[in-house]
Design an enzyme around this catalytic site. Structure first.
Site, mmCIF file in Angstrom:
data_model
loop_
_atom_site.group_PDB
_atom_site.id
_atom_site.type_symbol
_atom_site.label_atom_id
_atom_site.label_comp_id
_atom_site.label_asym_id
_atom_site.label_seq_id
_atom_site.Cartn_x
_atom_site.Cartn_y
_atom_site.Cartn_z
ATOM 1 N N PRO A 88 0.824 -1.212 0.000
ATOM 2 C CG PRO A 88 -0.892 -1.587 1.545
ATOM 3 C CD PRO A 88 0.422 -2.146 1.062
ATOM 4 C CB CYS A 89 1.232 3.908 -2.446
ATOM 5 S SG CYS A 89 -0.423 4.348 -3.023
#
Length: 183
Positions: A88-89
């Site tokens: 996840p960014c």
């Protein structure tokens, strides 16, 4: 007496597989390996049910396992030939409030790092992609520490020179020992 096929299976662990971006980026390699008689076994993992539908449609021969990465055991990582991940960014992006390791969405990535740190036979090759901002994060510092302690040599690419097609400003951490690409 029939001859026995003794070729070793090259295991690929595709974490945070989403709709299959990493698989797609490596698909030509997988096809050429298959044509050359190499055996590749892909285990794709993502928690998102919508991503599973798209991934399975795109890659029916390697269906995605819809599970939380934190449910994986050492054996899933141990002896893997190639591990890809695109965690996840949001913990590292401006739109995600840049909470870094304090963001709950970073927990599974920290789990992966802990797993890598304790393995006696960690993945041989690792490819990781994330957003601009990851490279200055605490999570990245922890990842670099784990990779160094496990004896990995690695390089962080900026999006413009990352050897994979990316449409956003990304950072690509690449650790390739035995892979050869024709790009």
């Amino acid at each position: 007496m029939a001859s026995r096929d003794v070729r070793q299976v090259r295991r690929v662990l595709e974490l945070y597989a989403g709709i299959g971006g990493m698989h797609f980026a490596l698909d030509e390699y997988f096809k050429s390996a298959d044509e050359a008689g190499e055996k590749i076994s892909i285990m794709a993992v993502d928690i998102n049910p919508s991503a599973k539908l798209v991934y399975d449609a795109n890659f029916p021969s390697a269906p995605l396992r819809q599970i939380d990465i934190r449910a994986l055991k050492d054996a899933h990582f141990d002896g893997v030939w190639l591990m890809t991940l695109s965690p996840p960014c949001q913990p590292f992006s401006r739109n995600g409030n840049v909470l870094d390791v304090e963001d709950a969405r970073c927990e599974s990535f920290l789990f992966v790092l802990a797993m890598l740190a304790r393995l006696t036979n960690p993945p041989e090759n690792i490819i990781m992609e994330n957003v601009k901002g990851f490279e200055t994060s605490e999570a990245c510092r922890q990842m670099r520490d784990v990779l160094r302690k496990q004896g990995y040599r690695f390089k962080v690419f900026r999006g413009a020179v990352c050897p994979f097609p990316l449409s956003r400003k990304s950072r690509c951490v690449l650790r390739l020992q035995s892979l050869q690409f024709c790009l």
